[in-house]
Design a protein around this motif. Structure first.
Motif, PDB file in Angstrom:
ATOM      1  N   CYS B 151       0.849  -1.194   0.000  1.00 17.28           N
ATOM      2  CA  CYS B 151       0.000   0.000   0.000  1.00 17.28           C
ATOM      3  C   CYS B 151       0.889   1.249   0.000  1.00 17.28           C
ATOM      4  N   PRO B 152       0.874   2.014  -1.102  1.00 21.05           N
ATOM      5  CA  PRO B 152       1.764   3.182  -1.208  1.00 21.05           C
ATOM      6  C   PRO B 152       1.459   4.252  -0.153  1.00 21.05           C
ATOM      7  N   ASP B 153       0.273   4.177   0.429  1.00 19.51           N
ATOM      8  CA  ASP B 153      -0.124   5.045   1.528  1.00 19.51           C
ATOM      9  C   ASP B 153       0.935   5.146   2.632  1.00 19.51           C
ATOM     10  N   PHE B 154       1.582   4.024   2.907  1.00 20.20           N
ATOM     11  CA  PHE B 154       2.561   3.987   3.998  1.00 20.20           C
ATOM     12  C   PHE B 154       3.788   4.858   3.702  1.00 20.20           C
ATOM     13  N   LEU B 155       4.009   5.153   2.402  1.00 17.33           N
ATOM     14  CA  LEU B 155       5.227   5.905   2.053  1.00 17.33           C
ATOM     15  C   LEU B 155       5.127   7.380   2.433  1.00 17.33           C
ATOM     16  N   GLU B 156       3.901   7.847   2.665  1.00 18.10           N
ATOM     17  CA  GLU B 156       3.711   9.277   2.956  1.00 18.10           C
ATOM     18  C   GLU B 156       4.573   9.788   4.104  1.00 18.10           C
ATOM     19  N   THR B 157       4.741   8.938   5.113  1.00 19.99           N
ATOM     20  CA  THR B 157       5.477   9.392   6.298  1.00 19.99           C
ATOM     21  C   THR B 157       6.938   8.939   6.283  1.00 19.99           C
ATOM     22  N   LEU B 158       7.382   8.399   5.146  1.00 17.48           N
ATOM     23  CA  LEU B 158       8.748   7.880   5.054  1.00 17.48           C
ATOM     24  C   LEU B 158       9.748   9.030   4.860  1.00 17.48           C
ATOM     25  N   PRO B 159      10.823   9.089   5.640  1.00 16.53           N
ATOM     26  CA  PRO B 159      11.838  10.117   5.419  1.00 16.53           C
ATOM     27  C   PRO B 159      12.434   9.998   4.010  1.00 16.53           C
ATOM     28  N   GLN B 160      12.893  11.128   3.468  1.00 16.46           N
ATOM     29  CA  GLN B 160      13.362  11.093   2.084  1.00 16.46           C
ATOM     30  C   GLN B 160      14.588  10.204   1.877  1.00 16.46           C
ATOM     31  N   ASN B 161      15.484  10.145   2.877  1.00 16.35           N
ATOM     32  CA  ASN B 161      16.656   9.273   2.689  1.00 16.35           C
ATOM     33  C   ASN B 161      16.247   7.800   2.591  1.00 16.35           C
ATOM     34  N   GLU B 162      15.148   7.426   3.265  1.00 22.73           N
ATOM     35  CA  GLU B 162      14.657   6.046   3.163  1.00 22.73           C
ATOM     36  C   GLU B 162      14.053   5.794   1.781  1.00 22.73           C
ATOM     37  N   LEU B 163      13.368   6.797   1.264  1.00 18.51           N
ATOM     38  CA  LEU B 163      12.788   6.678  -0.079  1.00 18.51           C
ATOM     39  C   LEU B 163      13.920   6.485  -1.099  1.00 18.51           C
ATOM     40  N   ARG B 164      14.950   7.290  -0.937  1.00 14.10           N
ATOM     41  CA  ARG B 164      16.089   7.218  -1.848  1.00 14.10           C
ATOM     42  C   ARG B 164      16.799   5.870  -1.741  1.00 14.10           C
ATOM     43  N   SER B 165      16.860   5.345  -0.525  1.00 10.25           N
ATOM     44  CA  SER B 165      17.487   4.038  -0.327  1.00 10.25           C
ATOM     45  C   SER B 165      16.720   2.956  -1.095  1.00 10.25           C
ATOM     46  N   GLY B 166      15.407   2.956  -0.961  1.00 10.02           N
ATOM     47  CA  GLY B 166      14.597   1.961  -1.673  1.00 10.02           C
ATOM     48  C   GLY B 166      14.712   2.120  -3.180  1.00 10.02           C
ATOM     49  N   TYR B 167      14.890   3.345  -3.599  1.00  9.62           N
ATOM     50  CA  TYR B 167      14.955   3.642  -5.027  1.00  9.62           C
ATOM     51  C   TYR B 167      16.140   2.930  -5.700  1.00  9.62           C
ATOM     52  N   ALA B 168      17.178   2.599  -4.933  1.00  8.85           N
ATOM     53  CA  ALA B 168      18.318   1.877  -5.527  1.00  8.85           C
ATOM     54  C   ALA B 168      17.877   0.528  -6.096  1.00  8.85           C
ATOM     55  N   GLU B 169      16.971  -0.144  -5.399  1.00  8.50           N
ATOM     56  CA  GLU B 169      16.500  -1.434  -5.922  1.00  8.50           C
ATOM     57  C   GLU B 169      15.611  -1.233  -7.150  1.00  8.50           C
ATOM     58  N   VAL B 170      14.883  -0.144  -7.167  1.00  4.98           N
ATOM     59  CA  VAL B 170      14.063   0.173  -8.337  1.00  4.98           C
ATOM     60  C   VAL B 170      14.972   0.365  -9.557  1.00  4.98           C
ATOM     61  N   ILE B 171      16.040   1.152  -9.357  1.00  8.45           N
ATOM     62  CA  ILE B 171      17.021   1.363 -10.436  1.00  8.45           C
ATOM     63  C   ILE B 171      17.602   0.015 -10.869  1.00  8.45           C
ATOM     64  N   LYS B 172      17.970  -0.795  -9.883  1.00  9.71           N
ATOM     65  CA  LYS B 172      18.563  -2.101 -10.197  1.00  9.71           C
ATOM     66  C   LYS B 172      17.625  -2.941 -11.061  1.00  9.71           C
ATOM     67  N   HIS B 173      16.355  -2.991 -10.703  1.00  8.34           N
ATOM     68  CA  HIS B 173      15.411  -3.807 -11.485  1.00  8.34           C
ATOM     69  C   HIS B 173      15.357  -3.355 -12.941  1.00  8.34           C
ATOM     70  N   GLY B 174      15.395  -2.044 -13.157  1.00  5.27           N
ATOM     71  CA  GLY B 174      15.447  -1.563 -14.534  1.00  5.27           C
ATOM     72  C   GLY B 174      16.730  -1.999 -15.219  1.00  5.27           C
TER      73      GLY B 174
END
Lengths: 344, 344
Positions: B151-174
């Motif tokens: 549920c993307p709802d949970f991301l609303e309260t996520l600090p930006q550095n955590e969002l950026r950390s997760g984004y590394a796996e997104v980049i990797k999948h691409g």
């Protein structure tokens, strides 16, 4: 689920261990007994290996001991293509198998059971794990070993009380699934048994049950006959000074209690209960239990993995050689069966 | 092996949790962040339940914390038909899943990942476990959760550095499996992404890889791109005061190093290395590493689960969107790739 690969070896030789050459590293897990009596019988056939020695005894079947085993594997730089050989009884098999199955998310392992109990019981079925506090096998997983090698040779140095303990599972296998086997066993004393044949037939019974129900959704529950009450007794007495029982000694009591419940709830003829209790008492003698023990046994019994909610689930004999499962027993009924045993 | 059951939920409601009614007991595992930000969003839909709160952070992903979770389940008399809901990031998912999978040899559990990293990575694939000393995910098993609810709802309260950390796996999948996705991602900054679509496509890539190789015998290894070097950097810096990196921040470095190795060993065009390193440095900035760090990184790298013996196994890009596996890299080559990163 993969089925069990079980081999009976009258003699151990280089060929048995040849396939271990393909692993990058090999560890043998032993305790102070098997390092003396069993390890010398296989040492010469093994590739270069690391020996990991733990303290024998159920009281050491803990997460703390697992941590030591994981640390030893880590220190020796074991990778995912490395291998663990568990050389010992149920404690080593259950715990060493659990450690191998969780090290780097699972490396290959063999069970080489060295007691009668582990040969006929623990080595087949893929139940792995450790105790947690006083709760037996509370933390663990199901995973089938890559190979189980059973060699009756190892029994030569086994103390008689350990042989008798393992024999309880042999008796159980006859009672739940093979009337002729039970009749054959109960016509002889412990020391008159032909172990090679007894072990092979006993393992075949268990293997057959397990392969029809690897994760214990149904049929496999019949292997729990004697264990609901037996386990509670074993766990409770485990650290009371002077009262500790071996696993099979406790299961022997559990089988009498649950045979009593089988008459009450599952249609076992009373005459069969009589033969069962006669033979078990002849082999195991009578263990003293008192009224003061009863409330403690209740606590242990209500923590049993087999229960759902507060109901006690039992596997009960519908006849000798024929066991049913999912009988719900109340605590009052369980208590009555223990009182019956105490009255014998 | 069962395939993953993954649901995307734009909105959480009673229907999502209806099937939990069939369990005898329900536990929700949370940390001090998710108990505040996420638990209130689902509490009202849950049946009666026990909340088990642990300390957040990779340093608490240990067997000791598992022991606390097992104890809490035991104290609340959880049986085999009981249930665990893991509400948190990768630490809670990996550890809570491991605890559920080993409690009484396994009870049902759901993953409800609350960070971008766990939504696109940890929740899919069935890798469960804990760290051991400084070794990441050293003790664990493979087991697929009964349900993953994203549920993307949970991301609303996520600090930006955590969002950026997760984004590394997104980049990797691409990078490993979908060139268009990589091009689309790298044309936008972190804050310009449409997360709902990004998460769905990213999970779909991972799910596809995992389902073709559930126990990591082959293809699945491509998911390790960036992780051989990245993990070593993460583990080494974990408890050096002031230098700790988030998982994705370390993987970002690993992806640049391994893209460099991909040019050397797997045919990745140098121009593609340039675009990869440009974009990653733009998003993550440059992390300072010194010559004194190098020997420590060697130690960590040689302990990697993916290695066999002393060889370092890497997954390398043959082109953007196309990854190969089982490339053997020497320590000297790995060191050269780290030097390359340091020179940027």
């Amino acid at each position: 689920m993969q089925t069990n690969r079980v081999s009976f070896k009258q003699k151990l030789d280089a060929a048995v261990f040849e396939e271990l050459q393909r692993y990058t590293k090999v560890a043998v897990i032993v305790d102070e007994n098997t390092v003396t009596h069993c390890y010398p019988k296989i040492k010469q056939w093994l590739p270069e290996h690391t020996v990991i020695q733990i303290q024998s005894g159920e009281e050491n079947k803990t997460i703390e001991t697992c941590t030591k085993i994981w640390q030893a594997l880590t220190d020796a730089r074991f990778d995912r293509k490395s291998f663990v050989l568990n050389l010992g009884g149920g404690v080593i098999g259950d715990m060493g198998g659990f450690c191998a199955s969780t090290y780097k998310r699972g490396i290959d392992f063999w069970q080489m059971p060295t007691t009668l109990l582990s040969q006929v019981d623990a080595s087949v079925g893929g139940k792995l794990g450790v105790d947690f506090g006083k709760l037996k096998n509370h933390i663990g997983i199901f995973r089938v070993p890559d190979h189980v090698v059973i060699c009756p040779d190892f029994l030569e140095t086994l103390p008689q009380n350990e042989l008798r303990s393992g024999y309880a599972e042999v008796i159980k296998h006859g009672l739940i699934a093979n009337k002729e086997e039970w009749q054959d066993l109960s016509s002889k004393s412990l020391l008159e048994q032909d172990w090679e044949g007894v072990i092979q037939r006993s393992v075949a019974i268990k293997k057959n049950v397990v392969e029809n129900d690897p994760t214990e959704k149904g049929l496999r529950k019949i292997l729990n006959f004697g264990h609901t009450i037996g386990h509670a007794i074993e766990s409770y007495l485990l650290d009371i000074s002077g009262r500790k029982l071996l696993h099979g000694e406790a299961i022997a009591i559990g089988m009498i209690c649950e045979a009593y419940l089988s008459v009450k709830k599952a249609g076992l003829p009373e005459s069969e209960l009589d033969s069962i209790q006669d033979y078990i008492l002849k082999v195991y003698g009578k263990v003293e239990l008192t009224d003061a023990d009863i409330p403690h046994l209740q606590d242990y019994m209500l923590q049993d993995k087999k229960n759902e909610g507060e109901k006690i689930n039992c596997s009960l004999l519908e006849a000798t050689g024929d066991c049913g499962f999912d009988y719900v027993v109340s605590w009052d009924e369980a208590k009555e069966s223990i009182a019956y045993y105490m009255s014998l």
